[in-house]
Motif scaffolding. Sequence first.
Motif, PDB file in Angstrom:
ATOM      1  N   ASN A   1      -0.289  -7.732  -3.664  1.00  0.00           N
ATOM      2  CA  ASN A   1      -0.120  -6.909  -2.472  1.00  0.00           C
ATOM      3  C   ASN A   1      -0.820  -5.560  -2.549  1.00  0.00           C
ATOM      4  OD1 ASN A   1       1.862  -8.330  -0.544  1.00  0.00           O
ATOM      5  ND2 ASN A   1       2.864  -8.559  -2.523  1.00  0.00           N
ATOM      6  N   ASP A   2      -1.554  -5.322  -3.617  1.00  0.00           N
ATOM      7  CA  ASP A   2      -2.282  -4.069  -3.787  1.00  0.00           C
ATOM      8  C   ASP A   2      -3.699  -4.233  -3.233  1.00  0.00           C
ATOM      9  OD1 ASP A   2      -3.575  -1.743  -4.684  1.00  0.00           O
ATOM     10  OD2 ASP A   2      -2.331  -1.643  -6.482  1.00  0.00           O
ATOM     11  N   SER A   3      -4.033  -3.458  -2.225  1.00  0.00           N
ATOM     12  CA  SER A   3      -5.345  -3.584  -1.569  1.00  0.00           C
ATOM     13  C   SER A   3      -6.504  -3.258  -2.494  1.00  0.00           C
ATOM     14  CB  SER A   3      -5.403  -2.668  -0.335  1.00  0.00           C
ATOM     15  OG  SER A   3      -5.266  -1.304  -0.722  1.00  0.00           O
ATOM     16  N   ARG A   4      -6.231  -2.579  -3.594  1.00  0.00           N
ATOM     17  CA  ARG A   4      -7.299  -2.208  -4.525  1.00  0.00           C
ATOM     18  C   ARG A   4      -7.663  -3.346  -5.469  1.00  0.00           C
ATOM     19  NH1 ARG A   4      -4.245   2.727  -7.124  1.00  0.00           N
ATOM     20  NH2 ARG A   4      -2.689   1.042  -7.130  1.00  0.00           N
TER      21      ARG A   4
ATOM     22  N   GLN B   1      -5.935   4.694  -0.325  1.00  0.00           N
ATOM     23  CA  GLN B   1      -5.102   3.799   0.464  1.00  0.00           C
ATOM     24  C   GLN B   1      -4.369   4.571   1.544  1.00  0.00           C
ATOM     25  OE1 GLN B   1      -2.767   2.178  -2.894  1.00  0.00           O
ATOM     26  NE2 GLN B   1      -3.521   0.168  -2.289  1.00  0.00           N
ATOM     27  N   ASN B   2      -4.091   3.871   2.628  1.00  0.00           N
ATOM     28  CA  ASN B   2      -3.262   4.487   3.659  1.00  0.00           C
ATOM     29  C   ASN B   2      -1.796   4.207   3.333  1.00  0.00           C
ATOM     30  OD1 ASN B   2      -2.537   1.882   4.710  1.00  0.00           O
ATOM     31  ND2 ASN B   2      -4.499   1.820   5.804  1.00  0.00           N
TER      32      ASN B   2
ATOM     33  N   GLN C   1       0.485   2.521   4.766  1.00  0.00           N
ATOM     34  CA  GLN C   1       0.903   1.139   4.973  1.00  0.00           C
ATOM     35  C   GLN C   1       0.495   0.257   3.783  1.00  0.00           C
ATOM     36  OE1 GLN C   1      -0.764   2.968   7.337  1.00  0.00           O
ATOM     37  NE2 GLN C   1       1.132   3.414   8.472  1.00  0.00           N
ATOM     38  N   GLN C   2      -0.695   0.498   3.245  1.00  0.00           N
ATOM     39  CA  GLN C   2      -1.144  -0.263   2.081  1.00  0.00           C
ATOM     40  C   GLN C   2      -0.294   0.052   0.857  1.00  0.00           C
ATOM     41  OE1 GLN C   2      -5.208   1.175   2.308  1.00  0.00           O
ATOM     42  NE2 GLN C   2      -5.953  -0.863   2.868  1.00  0.00           N
TER      43      GLN C   2
ATOM     44  N   LYS D   1       3.241  -1.670   0.670  1.00  0.00           N
ATOM     45  CA  LYS D   1       3.316  -3.096   0.366  1.00  0.00           C
ATOM     46  C   LYS D   1       3.693  -3.370  -1.092  1.00  0.00           C
ATOM     47  CE  LYS D   1       0.215  -4.915   3.930  1.00  0.00           C
ATOM     48  NZ  LYS D   1      -1.026  -5.688   4.195  1.00  0.00           N
ATOM     49  N   TYR D   2       3.354  -2.452  -1.992  1.00  0.00           N
ATOM     50  CA  TYR D   2       3.615  -2.727  -3.406  1.00  0.00           C
ATOM     51  C   TYR D   2       4.345  -1.593  -4.125  1.00  0.00           C
ATOM     52  CZ  TYR D   2      -0.062   0.555  -4.731  1.00  0.00           C
ATOM     53  OH  TYR D   2      -0.792   1.689  -4.917  1.00  0.00           O
TER      54      TYR D   2
END
Length: 312
Positions: free
Chosen positions: A259-262, A212-213, A215-216, A219-220
């Motif tokens: 909110n977790d991109s994963r 993740q970057n 910014q990602q 978020k959480y």
Amino acid sequence: MSGMENGMNTVTLRVNRFAPRPERARDRERGGSPFARKSSPFGDSGASARRRLRGKQWVQDYTLRVRPEDTVLDCLLKIKRTVDPTLAFRYSCGHGMCGSDAVSINGTPTLLCTASVRDWAKQPNTVLVDDEGFRHTGDADASLADDAVSVSSGDLGVIELAPLPGFPVQRDLVADIDQMLDQIRKLKPYLQANNELATTKDGKINAFEYLQNPQQLAKYELLANCIACGTCEGSCPVYAGGEAFIGPAALITASRFINDSRDGQANARMDAIDSADGIAACQSVRACTRECPRGIDVGEEIWQLIAQVKER
């Protein structure tokens, strides 16, 4: 060396106590507490006294010599070890990381281990006039003058303790938070991938699939600090520890993974909370925000979650 010289002061812990029903067999055999004071409901000792208190509630005062920087948990441990071993409360790490010792202190949900005596002790029924002392004009007010002497000589005051609001009481300061934990479990508080294994161009497993970057992560990241202590639930005027409103703790858990991109189940997670007893029951009072020991703006996060659910 006097108490003032060695930094010790007196404080009174006023504890709301509750004896559960039915009583455990080993408690019946033990009878009363041999350490209880005469003012204690257990003072007359004996199994008959214990039986009379089953299912009863009462308020009990404990006066201790402590340091102002001691925590309320330190005080309760001292009571448990040297005064009254029947007093029940819950704690684990003692450093504000596990959330197991949440109670109501002076009517405010908070953690025992992070609440210092200096910050929470209060002086009841006193009127301070000036540096010369307390106002008194007759015998009726003479007690105030006496109180002024005790305050100046190291009486820190009174701290009122009660179980965490909004939950059933198991015993004394121990609240039953199982319903809150069950609500969190229903929302599957763990990462759920899309069942698709990422691979590289040459067909090998991509070891960097979940990178993740910043910014990602942002978020959480703060939401991941939630320790499920229940202070937000105890502050919420809507939550009552029942089967209805899912509660702010569960909503924060859902938001953390939405909110977790994963995570690949954002829509399913929003479906789970999009109901009359879910996010729609939140009245946006934001009382949940004020007492969070981990610094999470619970009310704002829930408001953002409401917007996400509506937008989809």
